[in-house]
Design an enzyme around this catalytic site. Structure first.
Site, PDB file in Angstrom:
ATOM      1  N   MET A  28       3.623  51.754 -60.858  1.00 33.49           N
ATOM      2  CA  MET A  28       4.860  51.610 -60.090  1.00 33.49           C
ATOM      3  C   MET A  28       5.548  52.971 -59.951  1.00 33.49           C
ATOM      4  O   MET A  28       6.745  53.046 -59.662  1.00 33.49           O
ATOM      5  CB  MET A  28       5.790  50.591 -60.749  1.00 33.49           C
ATOM      6  CG  MET A  28       5.152  49.197 -60.777  1.00 33.49           C
ATOM      7  SD  MET A  28       6.329  47.856 -60.891  1.00 33.49           S
ATOM      8  CE  MET A  28       7.121  48.234 -62.430  1.00 33.49           C
ATOM      9  N   GLY A  29       4.787  54.054 -60.152  1.00 36.54           N
ATOM     10  CA  GLY A  29       5.346  55.388 -59.956  1.00 36.54           C
ATOM     11  C   GLY A  29       6.244  55.816 -61.096  1.00 36.54           C
ATOM     12  O   GLY A  29       6.195  55.245 -62.185  1.00 36.54           O
ATOM     13  N   ALA A  30       7.076  56.863 -60.835  1.00 31.30           N
ATOM     14  CA  ALA A  30       7.834  57.542 -61.892  1.00 31.30           C
ATOM     15  C   ALA A  30       6.854  57.899 -63.010  1.00 31.30           C
ATOM     16  O   ALA A  30       7.014  57.518 -64.168  1.00 31.30           O
ATOM     17  CB  ALA A  30       8.999  56.693 -62.400  1.00 31.30           C
ATOM     18  N   HIS A  35       0.539  57.488 -67.679  1.00 30.50           N
ATOM     19  CA  HIS A  35      -0.168  57.181 -66.429  1.00 30.50           C
ATOM     20  C   HIS A  35      -1.308  58.184 -66.197  1.00 30.50           C
ATOM     21  O   HIS A  35      -2.419  57.802 -65.800  1.00 30.50           O
ATOM     22  CB  HIS A  35       0.783  57.283 -65.234  1.00 30.50           C
ATOM     23  CG  HIS A  35       1.910  56.292 -65.229  1.00 30.50           C
ATOM     24  ND1 HIS A  35       3.224  56.674 -65.337  1.00 30.50           N
ATOM     25  CD2 HIS A  35       1.918  54.943 -65.106  1.00 30.50           C
ATOM     26  CE1 HIS A  35       4.004  55.605 -65.273  1.00 30.50           C
ATOM     27  NE2 HIS A  35       3.241  54.533 -65.151  1.00 30.50           N
ATOM     28  N   GLY A 145      -2.847  50.103 -69.338  1.00 33.98           N
ATOM     29  CA  GLY A 145      -2.406  50.619 -70.629  1.00 33.98           C
ATOM     30  C   GLY A 145      -2.184  49.503 -71.637  1.00 33.98           C
ATOM     31  O   GLY A 145      -1.685  48.437 -71.295  1.00 33.98           O
ATOM     32  N   LYS A 147       0.026  49.540 -73.705  1.00 35.54           N
ATOM     33  CA  LYS A 147       1.483  49.353 -73.860  1.00 35.54           C
ATOM     34  C   LYS A 147       1.907  48.007 -73.280  1.00 35.54           C
ATOM     35  O   LYS A 147       2.767  47.339 -73.812  1.00 35.54           O
ATOM     36  CB  LYS A 147       2.263  50.472 -73.199  1.00 35.54           C
ATOM     37  CG  LYS A 147       3.747  50.359 -73.540  1.00 35.54           C
ATOM     38  CD  LYS A 147       4.526  51.527 -73.063  1.00 35.54           C
ATOM     39  CE  LYS A 147       5.115  51.311 -71.710  1.00 35.54           C
ATOM     40  NZ  LYS A 147       6.170  50.289 -71.649  1.00 35.54           N
ATOM     41  N   ASP A 148       1.263  47.636 -72.164  1.00 40.45           N
ATOM     42  CA  ASP A 148       1.543  46.335 -71.548  1.00 40.45           C
ATOM     43  C   ASP A 148       0.398  45.392 -71.912  1.00 40.45           C
ATOM     44  O   ASP A 148      -0.350  44.935 -71.039  1.00 40.45           O
ATOM     45  CB  ASP A 148       1.684  46.505 -70.043  1.00 40.45           C
ATOM     46  CG  ASP A 148       2.818  47.448 -69.695  1.00 40.45           C
ATOM     47  OD1 ASP A 148       3.968  46.997 -69.692  1.00 40.45           O
ATOM     48  OD2 ASP A 148       2.554  48.643 -69.473  1.00 40.45           O
ATOM     49  N   SER A 184       8.306  54.687 -67.737  1.00 37.16           N
ATOM     50  CA  SER A 184       9.147  55.147 -66.617  1.00 37.16           C
ATOM     51  C   SER A 184      10.600  54.828 -66.909  1.00 37.16           C
ATOM     52  O   SER A 184      11.499  55.565 -66.509  1.00 37.16           O
ATOM     53  CB  SER A 184       8.715  54.465 -65.320  1.00 37.16           C
ATOM     54  OG  SER A 184       7.340  54.674 -65.105  1.00 37.16           O
ATOM     55  N   ARG A 185      10.842  53.725 -67.608  1.00 35.83           N
ATOM     56  CA  ARG A 185      12.222  53.316 -67.891  1.00 35.83           C
ATOM     57  C   ARG A 185      12.923  54.263 -68.868  1.00 35.83           C
ATOM     58  O   ARG A 185      14.153  54.244 -68.956  1.00 35.83           O
ATOM     59  CB  ARG A 185      12.254  51.880 -68.438  1.00 35.83           C
ATOM     60  CG  ARG A 185      11.954  50.837 -67.376  1.00 35.83           C
ATOM     61  CD  ARG A 185      12.138  49.435 -67.921  1.00 35.83           C
ATOM     62  NE  ARG A 185      11.997  48.421 -66.893  1.00 35.83           N
ATOM     63  CZ  ARG A 185      10.840  47.902 -66.482  1.00 35.83           C
ATOM     64  NH1 ARG A 185       9.710  48.313 -67.030  1.00 35.83           N
ATOM     65  NH2 ARG A 185      10.806  46.983 -65.531  1.00 35.83           N
TER      66      ARG A 185
HETATM   67  P1  AMP Z   1       3.725  50.948 -64.719  1.00 38.96           P
HETATM   68  O1  AMP Z   1       3.897  52.061 -63.732  1.00 38.96           O
HETATM   69  O2  AMP Z   1       4.779  50.911 -65.777  1.00 38.96           O
HETATM   70  O3  AMP Z   1       3.477  49.626 -64.051  1.00 38.96           O
HETATM   71  O4  AMP Z   1       2.393  51.271 -65.519  1.00 38.96           O
HETATM   72  C1  AMP Z   1       1.178  51.478 -64.860  1.00 38.96           C
HETATM   73  C2  AMP Z   1       0.074  51.491 -65.882  1.00 38.96           C
HETATM   74  O5  AMP Z   1       0.285  52.533 -66.815  1.00 38.96           O
HETATM   75  C3  AMP Z   1       0.021  50.179 -66.684  1.00 38.96           C
HETATM   76  O6  AMP Z   1      -1.337  49.802 -66.870  1.00 38.96           O
HETATM   77  C4  AMP Z   1       0.674  50.579 -67.975  1.00 38.96           C
HETATM   78  O7  AMP Z   1       0.243  49.792 -69.077  1.00 38.96           O
HETATM   79  C5  AMP Z   1       0.221  52.010 -68.125  1.00 38.96           C
HETATM   80  N1  AMP Z   1       1.120  52.737 -69.019  1.00 38.96           N
HETATM   81  C6  AMP Z   1       2.473  52.727 -68.975  1.00 38.96           C
HETATM   82  N2  AMP Z   1       2.976  53.447 -70.003  1.00 38.96           N
HETATM   83  C7  AMP Z   1       1.912  53.911 -70.719  1.00 38.96           C
HETATM   84  C8  AMP Z   1       1.780  54.706 -71.895  1.00 38.96           C
HETATM   85  N3  AMP Z   1       2.826  55.163 -72.559  1.00 38.96           N
HETATM   86  N4  AMP Z   1       0.528  54.968 -72.337  1.00 38.96           N
HETATM   87  C9  AMP Z   1      -0.552  54.496 -71.672  1.00 38.96           C
HETATM   88  N5  AMP Z   1      -0.500  53.745 -70.560  1.00 38.96           N
HETATM   89  C10 AMP Z   1       0.725  53.449 -70.085  1.00 38.96           C
END
Ligand code: AMP
Length: 280
Positions: A28-30, A35, A145, A147-148, A184-185
């Site tokens: 989702m960017g940022a 990422h 990741g 993390k999720d 990102s948050r």
């Molecule tokens: P998001 O942009 O938050 O939707 O994350 C995109 C992808 O990046 C998802 O698969 C997340 O699990 C992964 N991700 C987010 N934060 C981290 C992190 N700190 N370490 C590894 N992967 C991450």
């Protein structure tokens, strides 16, 4: 690096590059180093790497969370270029959702706990957007990741139930030097909240150690959450020990089995999640 806003252009590029393998990183960017670690892993295992950037409205159950979700497209593109990403897909909302989607995805027990319980409709939105992106990008491998963790297990289920010809890879959590899981948050944290936020990771480690020492997980989680909540900036939504396949809460961990300790907490106005996976 190619930048596509239209699905037709992305699919044309994808088809022109067959039979080369594509590794895909949906985001989702940022973007941050977490990422980029996924992009690097994708690059190391595939001929081509595609990253998508789309802040998906259907997975937000809180209007303010969507409104204030950080958006840094120029910086994202610079980071992806530097990481050697081959193509970026940045559709707008109309391109992704010509009309409001009517279908609903259900994931049984997996969506009734943790994030699913606290964010109604969230995983329906995740499942929809990931299904659409898989059709559009047609990746061989997709990178997510840890993390999720719950999102990863939901997508694993999606791929099984809908027979997507995609292999999934779960990548380790990338952390700041003080332990805070990159997110990102985190950009939305005030200076004070940013200083306090690593307490979540410390709490996970304390709880893990106490559980490894034989203390009861329910008691440990309740006490550790209560300690965090003593700080008025924190509000813990859940801290639970679960199995890493079905996310069922574990009350009596067994030797040698793998478990995940998962936390979600507000730090001031910002909701953060984190987890630790370990073996007893
Ligand atoms: P998001 O942009 O938050 O939707 O994350 C995109 C992808 O990046 C998802 O698969 C997340 O699990 C992964 N991700 C987010 N934060 C981290 C992190 N700190 N370490 C590894 N992967 C991450």
């Amino acid at each position: 690096m190619e930048i596509f806003q239209k699905t037709a252009e992305l699919m044309h590029w994808r088809n022109a590059h067959r039979p080369q393998s594509v590794g895909f990183v949906p985001t989702m960017g940022a973007l941050h180093a977490g990422h980029i670690s996924l992009v690097e892993r994708a690059k190391s295992e595939n001929h081509l790497t595609v990253c998508s950037i789309f802040v998906n409205p259907t997975q937000f159950n809180n209007a303010d969370d969507l409104k204030y979700y950080p958006r840094t497209p120029e910086q994202d593109l610079e980071m992806l270029q530097a990481a050697g990403c081959d193509a970026v897909f940045m559709p707008d909302e109309v391109e992704m959702y010509a009309a409001p989607p009517q279908m609903r995805l259900h994931f049984g027990n997996l969506e009734q706990v943790m994030e699913g319980a606290h964010r109604p409709g969230h995983f329906n939105g995740v499942g929809l957007v990931v299904s659409k992106l898989f059709h559009m990008v047609q990746p061989d491998v997709a990178y997510f990741g840890q993390k999720d963790l719950q999102q990863f297990l939901i997508i694993k289920r999606l791929v099984t139930d809908l027979s997507f010809p995609v292999r999934l890879v779960c990548c380790p959590v990338v952390r700041e030097p003080d332990g805070l899981a990159m997110s990102s948050r985190n950009m939305r944290l005030s200076k004070q909240a940013r200083e306090q936020a690593p307490a979540l990771y410390r709490a996970l480690n304390v709880a893990k150690q106490r559980i490894l020492n034989g203390e009861k997980p329910d008691l440990v989680c309740a006490e550790v959450a209560a300690q965090l909540n003593e700080n008025p900036s924190f509000h813990v939504e859940y801290l639970v020990l679960v199995d890493t396949e079905n996310l069922r809460q574990v009350h009596h961990p067994q030797a040698c089995e793998e478990y995940a300790l998962c936390i979600a907490a507000f730090v001031e106005q910002v909701r953060l999640i984190d987890n630790l996976i370990f073996r007893m």
